[in-house]
Design a protein around this motif. Structure first.
Motif, PDB file in Angstrom:
ATOM      1  N   SER A  16       0.734  -1.126   0.079  1.00 27.90           N
ATOM      2  CA  SER A  16       0.100   0.054  -0.030  1.00 27.90           C
ATOM      3  C   SER A  16       0.870   1.370   0.049  1.00 27.90           C
ATOM      4  O   SER A  16       2.219   1.289   0.068  1.00 27.90           O
ATOM      5  CB  SER A  16      -1.096   0.015   1.216  1.00 27.90           C
ATOM      6  N   GLY A  17       0.391   2.330  -0.065  1.00 25.40           N
ATOM      7  CA  GLY A  17       1.005   3.618   0.022  1.00 25.40           C
ATOM      8  C   GLY A  17       1.831   3.970   1.226  1.00 25.40           C
ATOM      9  O   GLY A  17       2.619   4.924   1.320  1.00 25.40           O
ATOM     10  N   LEU A  18       1.249   3.313   2.356  1.00 21.92           N
ATOM     11  CA  LEU A  18       1.877   3.478   3.830  1.00 21.92           C
ATOM     12  C   LEU A  18       3.234   2.166   3.690  1.00 21.92           C
ATOM     13  O   LEU A  18       3.695   2.174   5.116  1.00 21.92           O
ATOM     14  CB  LEU A  18       0.873   3.115   4.824  1.00 21.92           C
TER      15      LEU A  18
ATOM     16  N   GLU B  31      -5.532   2.709   9.468  1.00 21.64           N
ATOM     17  CA  GLU B  31      -5.418   3.527   8.472  1.00 21.64           C
ATOM     18  C   GLU B  31      -4.967   2.885   6.830  1.00 21.64           C
ATOM     19  O   GLU B  31      -5.283   3.260   5.892  1.00 21.64           O
ATOM     20  CB  GLU B  31      -4.146   4.707   8.428  1.00 21.64           C
ATOM     21  N   ASN B  32      -3.936   1.804   7.040  1.00 22.84           N
ATOM     22  CA  ASN B  32      -3.757   1.034   5.891  1.00 22.84           C
ATOM     23  C   ASN B  32      -4.940   0.407   5.390  1.00 22.84           C
ATOM     24  O   ASN B  32      -5.014   0.282   4.364  1.00 22.84           O
ATOM     25  CB  ASN B  32      -2.510   0.198   6.351  1.00 22.84           C
ATOM     26  N   GLU B  33      -5.968  -0.133   6.498  1.00 27.57           N
ATOM     27  CA  GLU B  33      -6.925  -1.109   5.984  1.00 27.57           C
ATOM     28  C   GLU B  33      -8.018   0.081   5.032  1.00 27.57           C
ATOM     29  O   GLU B  33      -8.477  -0.149   4.098  1.00 27.57           O
ATOM     30  CB  GLU B  33      -7.604  -1.608   7.081  1.00 27.57           C
ATOM     31  N   GLU B  34      -8.026   1.129   5.530  1.00 31.43           N
ATOM     32  CA  GLU B  34      -9.047   2.347   4.821  1.00 31.43           C
ATOM     33  C   GLU B  34      -8.330   2.634   3.816  1.00 31.43           C
ATOM     34  O   GLU B  34      -9.203   2.769   2.860  1.00 31.43           O
ATOM     35  CB  GLU B  34      -9.019   3.502   5.830  1.00 31.43           C
ATOM     36  N   LEU B  35      -7.114   2.569   3.542  1.00 29.91           N
ATOM     37  CA  LEU B  35      -6.471   3.113   2.262  1.00 29.91           C
ATOM     38  C   LEU B  35      -6.593   1.906   1.472  1.00 29.91           C
ATOM     39  O   LEU B  35      -7.073   1.964   0.304  1.00 29.91           O
ATOM     40  CB  LEU B  35      -5.106   3.391   2.496  1.00 29.91           C
ATOM     41  N   LYS B  36      -6.582   0.697   1.866  1.00 26.73           N
ATOM     42  CA  LYS B  36      -6.668  -0.605   1.057  1.00 26.73           C
ATOM     43  C   LYS B  36      -8.118  -0.650   0.544  1.00 26.73           C
ATOM     44  O   LYS B  36      -8.347  -0.926  -0.617  1.00 26.73           O
ATOM     45  CB  LYS B  36      -6.447  -1.816   1.943  1.00 26.73           C
ATOM     46  N   LYS B  37      -9.003  -0.174   1.286  1.00 26.54           N
ATOM     47  CA  LYS B  37     -10.651  -0.218   0.813  1.00 26.54           C
ATOM     48  C   LYS B  37     -10.654   0.807  -0.149  1.00 26.54           C
ATOM     49  O   LYS B  37     -11.354   0.514  -1.315  1.00 26.54           O
ATOM     50  CB  LYS B  37     -11.392   0.035   2.031  1.00 26.54           C
ATOM     51  N   GLN B  38     -10.073   2.008  -0.117  1.00 26.29           N
ATOM     52  CA  GLN B  38     -10.082   3.068  -1.051  1.00 26.29           C
ATOM     53  C   GLN B  38      -9.456   2.404  -2.105  1.00 26.29           C
ATOM     54  O   GLN B  38     -10.217   2.775  -3.499  1.00 26.29           O
ATOM     55  CB  GLN B  38      -9.550   4.188  -0.561  1.00 26.29           C
ATOM     56  N   ASN B  39      -8.354   1.835  -2.281  1.00 26.94           N
ATOM     57  CA  ASN B  39      -7.715   1.349  -3.413  1.00 26.94           C
ATOM     58  C   ASN B  39      -8.753   0.435  -4.175  1.00 26.94           C
ATOM     59  O   ASN B  39      -8.766   0.339  -5.276  1.00 26.94           O
ATOM     60  CB  ASN B  39      -6.633   0.868  -3.029  1.00 26.94           C
TER      61      ASN B  39
END
Length: 288
Positions: A68-70, A118-126
Motif C-alpha cells: 500500500s501507500g503506507l 489507516e492502512n486498511e482504510e487506504l486498502k478499501k479505497q484502492n
C-alpha cells in the motif's frame, strides 16, 4: 540440686535453638519457594510479551505485503518491534524489570493499531478505485467494440453502396445485310451477329473511371464463343468471349457490343457478365 538446675538450663537452650533452627529452615524454604514462583512468573510473562511482539510483527508483515501507500511507515514501525524483540530476548531480571518493555510494547501497539487501521482504510479505497477503474475500462471497451462494429457496418454499407448495379442485360441475334443494316432473326443458320447490351445504373458513391467487364457467351453445346481467352482471379479461371470497357462518371450508361460469328448452333444460349470474377448479370436466348 545444682546439677538439676544445670540440666534444666541446658534443655531450655536446646529447645530455643531447635525453635530457631526450625524457624530458619521454614524461612529459607519460603524464600526458595517464593523465588521459584517469581522465576516462573518472570519466564511466563516474558514469553507472553515475546509472543505479543511476534504477533505484532506478523501483522506488519501482512500489511506490508499489500504494498500500500503506507509501506515505508509500516516498515519503520516493524523495525521498532524487531528491535524491542531483540531487547526482551536479552533481558534478565524479575517481573518488575519487564514492565519497561511492556510499556514500550503498549506504546508501539497503540501506534500499530492506528497505522493498520489507516492502512486498511487506504486498502478499501484502492479496491474501490480498482473496481471503478475496471468498470470504466469495461465500459470503454464496450464502447470501442460498439464503435468498431459501427465502423465495420458502415464500411460494408459503403462498399455495398459503391458497387455498380448492372441492369437490362440482353442478347439479340441478327443477320447483317450487305448494306450494313442488322435484321433481327432467331434462325441459327441466318445469324452472323450477336448484339450484347447492358446498363450501368447511376451511383453517386461509386468510383468513376474506366470499368472493365468480361462477357461470356455459351452456346447450346457448352462452347464459349468469341475470343475464348482466359483470365485468372486467385484460384478461379474465367474463359470469356470478349472484354468491354465503359467510362463511368456516376451517371447511367448503356454499353453495347457486337459479337460476330458463323455456324451458330440451334438451342439455348447463355450470356454471362462478369466484374472480374463476380457474376453481375446473366441472360438467355434461343436460336431455332
Amino acid at each position: 540440686m545444682e546439677q538439676q538446675k544445670s540440666n534444666s538450663s541446658l534443655k531450655a537452650i536446646i529447645v530455643i535453638l531447635s525453635i530457631l533452627l526450625v524457624g530458619s529452615l521454614a524461612y529459607m524454604y519460603k524464600m526458595s519457594t517464593d523465588n521459584e514462583a517469581t522465576e516462573k512468573q518472570y519466564i511466563s510473562e516474558k514469553d507472553q510479551l515475546l509472543s505479543d511482539l511476534e504477533s505484532a510483527k506478523a501483522s506488519y508483515d501482512a500489511a506490508i505485503a499489500d504494498n500500500s501507500g503506507l509501506k515505508s511507515e509500516l516498515e519503520a514501525e516493524r523495525a521498532k518491534i524487531e528491535e524491542l524483540i531483540a531487547q526482551v530476548k536479552k533481558a534478565e531480571g524479575d517481573v518488575a524489570s519487564l514492565q519497561k518493555y511492556k510499556n514500550s510494547y503498549f506504546k508501539l501497539k497503540n501506534e500499530m493499531d492506528n497505522l493498520l487501521a489507516e492502512n486498511e482504510e487506504l486498502k478499501k479505497q484502492n479496491e474501490l478505485l480498482t473496481v471503478e477503474r475496471d468498470s470504466t475500462a469495461v465500459a470503454l471497451n464496450e464502447t470501442r467494440q460498439y464503435n468498431d462494429t459501427l465502423v465495420a457496418q458502415n464500411m460494408k454499407i459503403t462498399e455495398k453502396a459503391s458497387k455498380l448495379s448492372i441492369v437490362n442485360l440482353t442478347a439479340e441475334a441478327f443477320k447483317e445485310r450487305s448494306s450494313g443494316k442488322l435484321v433481327a432473326t432467331d434462325k441459327a443458320r441466318r445469324v452472323d451477329k450477336l448484339k450484347i447490351s447492358f446498363t450501368i445504373a447511376a451511383n453517386e458513391v461509386a468510383q468513376t473511371g474506366n470499368r472493365m467487364f468480361y462477357v461470356q457467351v455459351i452456346d447450346s453445346k457448352n462452347n464459349v464463343l468469341g475470343e475464348k481467352q482466359t483470365e485468372t482471379f486467385g484460384e478461379y479461371t474465367l474463359t470469356y468471349s470478349f472484354v468491354t470497357n465503359a467510362i463511368y462518371e456516376n451517371k447511367t450508361v448503356t454499353v453495347t457490343e457486337i459479337l460476330s460469328g458463323s455456324d451458330f448452333e440451334k438451342g439455348l444460349y447463355h450470356v454471362n457478365l462478369f466484374d472480374k470474377d463476380k457474376l453481375v448479370a446473366n441472360d438467355t436466348f434461343t436460336l431455332r
